[in-house]
Design a protein around this motif. Structure first.
Motif, mmCIF file in Angstrom:
data_model
loop_
_atom_site.group_PDB
_atom_site.id
_atom_site.type_symbol
_atom_site.label_atom_id
_atom_site.label_comp_id
_atom_site.label_asym_id
_atom_site.label_seq_id
_atom_site.Cartn_x
_atom_site.Cartn_y
_atom_site.Cartn_z
ATOM 1 N N UNK A 1 -6.916 15.988 -7.054
ATOM 2 C CA UNK A 1 -6.529 14.581 -6.944
ATOM 3 C C UNK A 1 -6.393 13.958 -8.328
ATOM 4 N N UNK A 2 -5.281 13.233 -8.512
ATOM 5 C CA UNK A 2 -5.038 12.474 -9.738
ATOM 6 C C UNK A 2 -4.642 11.050 -9.360
ATOM 7 N N UNK A 3 -5.198 10.071 -10.061
ATOM 8 C CA UNK A 3 -4.777 8.693 -9.807
ATOM 9 C C UNK A 3 -5.912 7.715 -9.965
ATOM 10 N N UNK B 1 0.805 -1.214 0.000
ATOM 11 C CA UNK B 1 0.000 0.000 0.000
ATOM 12 C C UNK B 1 0.841 1.269 0.000
ATOM 13 N N UNK B 2 1.989 1.234 0.646
ATOM 14 C CA UNK B 2 2.808 2.439 0.761
ATOM 15 C C UNK B 2 3.398 2.894 -0.571
ATOM 16 N N UNK B 3 3.330 2.053 -1.594
ATOM 17 C CA UNK B 3 3.872 2.427 -2.901
ATOM 18 C C UNK B 3 2.822 3.079 -3.804
ATOM 19 N N UNK B 4 1.715 3.501 -3.219
ATOM 20 C CA UNK B 4 0.644 4.094 -4.010
ATOM 21 C C UNK B 4 1.121 5.338 -4.772
ATOM 22 N N UNK B 5 0.392 5.651 -5.872
ATOM 23 C CA UNK B 5 0.767 6.770 -6.727
ATOM 24 C C UNK B 5 -0.280 7.880 -6.784
ATOM 25 N N UNK B 6 -1.487 7.608 -6.325
ATOM 26 C CA UNK B 6 -2.513 8.649 -6.337
ATOM 27 C C UNK B 6 -2.033 9.837 -5.515
ATOM 28 N N UNK C 1 -14.558 11.976 -11.616
ATOM 29 C CA UNK C 1 -14.490 10.620 -11.087
ATOM 30 C C UNK C 1 -15.224 9.668 -12.027
ATOM 31 N N UNK C 2 -14.549 8.590 -12.374
ATOM 32 C CA UNK C 2 -15.160 7.541 -13.198
ATOM 33 C C UNK C 2 -15.110 6.235 -12.427
ATOM 34 N N UNK D 1 -9.555 9.091 -10.855
ATOM 35 C CA UNK D 1 -9.637 10.474 -10.406
ATOM 36 C C UNK D 1 -8.851 11.347 -11.381
ATOM 37 N N UNK D 2 -9.564 12.189 -12.111
ATOM 38 C CA UNK D 2 -8.945 13.056 -13.110
ATOM 39 C C UNK D 2 -9.155 14.509 -12.701
ATOM 40 N N UNK D 3 -8.158 15.064 -11.997
ATOM 41 C CA UNK D 3 -8.206 16.471 -11.566
ATOM 42 C C UNK D 3 -9.449 16.729 -10.711
ATOM 43 N N UNK D 4 -9.693 15.861 -9.752
ATOM 44 C CA UNK D 4 -10.869 15.963 -8.890
ATOM 45 C C UNK D 4 -10.593 16.949 -7.752
ATOM 46 N N UNK D 5 -11.489 17.915 -7.585
ATOM 47 C CA UNK D 5 -11.324 18.904 -6.514
ATOM 48 C C UNK D 5 -11.921 18.386 -5.222
#
Length: 386
Positions: A159-161, A143-148, A204-205, A223-227
């Motif tokens: 938010x992106x990821x 889990x610690x290797x997440x990229x979001x 969000x999709x 998440x594509x540029x989610x505020x």
């Protein structure tokens, strides 16, 4: 190096909890009689919004929370008893499951007063649901290797990821998202934060993942540029890893970690009946003895969590042992059916249907909530071996 001392002190159920069990059983019997809760031919956890509302009306969601947040101020053992009865009946409790079990626990411990007052009463009322926001496609159980990531902007964060294995996000309103807000540096656990994210937000999709049993249980979130507004930051920035491990202690230690295939065991016991062979009785006895031991360990963690402790290693032990037991039980049930010559048609048709569903689901038992290899790493660190 001094190893941690693991503690499993099984509690004793107070007498009044038996009355609570009878109350739950009577409710379930009424639901069956009305046709709202047919006898299950599956082991999976289904969604029923009307059923969730009925549980909320009886005070069986948010049982241990303070009354000021919509809770009912009952004990962890009372909640445990209700949970056991619902799981044994294969009740359709999936809609509120994550929010009631773990998301609310995070908000109670780390959330702001405004967050508690906004979200918890609606969860307890059976109106709002949460989905986990932890796992990612390229991270797996690491889990610690997440990229979001979340980047600071005026008034909030962008938010992106992507997240994966998000249980029931197609019916949930929110996710508790774990993402990176600062570079990791040498410590990958550094710079992680949690956010409450409205799943109806632009950008969000939600894409369905159909499992081996043919059921729509999981999803992948994009998440594509989610505020996300500043007021949705949970606790302190950078404290996300501590929050996530606290949440996972709730996710990993409950009765669902050894009761997922309980319906199969119940149907098998009924099909064997009083004419079961001595070897079948021995096999059933061994399964029930192991289940009882897991139950005692699991209950002890429920009490520790109620006391505000963080039994992360103990929860990992229960999760590892429990899910391995669940998986092995399906294989043993299949062997017993063959050895005893049980005909999976006619009177035992339901047993065959439950077995088919359990075999499809059992593959994931030792993965969900953290793969067993990850659990054993957590346990090893607690023993001072890593």
């Amino acid at each position: 190096m001094t190893a941690a001392r693991f503690e499993f002190t099984p509690p004793v159920f107070p007498g009044h909890i038996e009355s609570l069990r009878e109350e739950v059983r009577a409710f379930l019997a009424e639901e069956r009689a009305s046709g709202a809760l047919p006898r299950p031919n599956y082991v999976s956890m289904l969604v029923s919004l009307p059923f969730t509302k009925k549980l909320a009306e009886r005070g069986w969601i948010g049982m241990t929370w303070p009354a000021e947040y919509g809770g009912h101020e009952r004990t962890a053992l009372e909640r445990y008893a209700v949970t056991e009865e619902l799981l044994a009946a294969c009740a359709p409790i999936r809609a509120h499951w994550v929010a009631d079990r773990q998301s609310a626990a995070v908000l109670l411990r780390f959330g702001t007063e405004e967050q508690k007052r906004k979200y918890l009463p609606r969860i307890a009322a059976g109106d709002w649901f949460f989905t986990p926001g932890l796992s990612e496609p390229d991270a797996g159980s690491d889990l610690a290797s997440l990229r979001t990531s979340a980047t600071k902007v005026e008034g909030g964060w962008r938010v992106q990821g992507t997240k994966i294995w998000n249980s029931n996000s197609h019916v949930a309103q929110y996710t508790l998202l774990l993402c990176r807000t600062e570079p990791a540096g040498e410590d990958r656990h550094h710079g992680l934060s949690r956010f409450i994210v409205d799943l109806s937000s632009p950008g969000i999709q939600i894409r369905p993942i159909i499992n081996l049993a043919g059921e729509h249980d999981f999803n992948q979130l994009y998440f594509d540029d989610v505020f996300v507004p500043d007021e949705n930051v949970v606790g302190e920035l950078g404290n996300g890893w501590n929050q996530a491990t606290t949440e996972l202690a709730y996710e990993r230690s409950g009765p669902e970690r050894w009761m997922s295939s309980f319906r199969l065991l119940a149907e098998l016991t009924e099909a064997l009946g009083e004419d079961a062979s001595p070897s079948a009785c021995r096999e059933l006895g061994a399964l029930l003895a192991e289940m009882l031991a897991l139950r005692q360990m699991s209950m002890s963690i429920a009490v520790m969590l109620e006391q505000g402790r963080a039994p992360n290693q103990e929860a990992a032990i229960v999760k590892d042992l429990g899910t391995c037991f669940e998986q092995a039980m399906v294989a043993k049930a299949r062997d017993l059916i063959h050895e005893e010559g049980i005909e999976l048609h006619g009177g035992a048709r339901r047993l065959g249907e439950v077995l088919d569903n359990a075999q499809a689901w059992s593959i994931c038992y030792t993965i969900r909530g953290g793969a067993k290899e990850i659990m054993r790493g957590v346990i090893a660190r607690g023993l001072g071996l890593r």
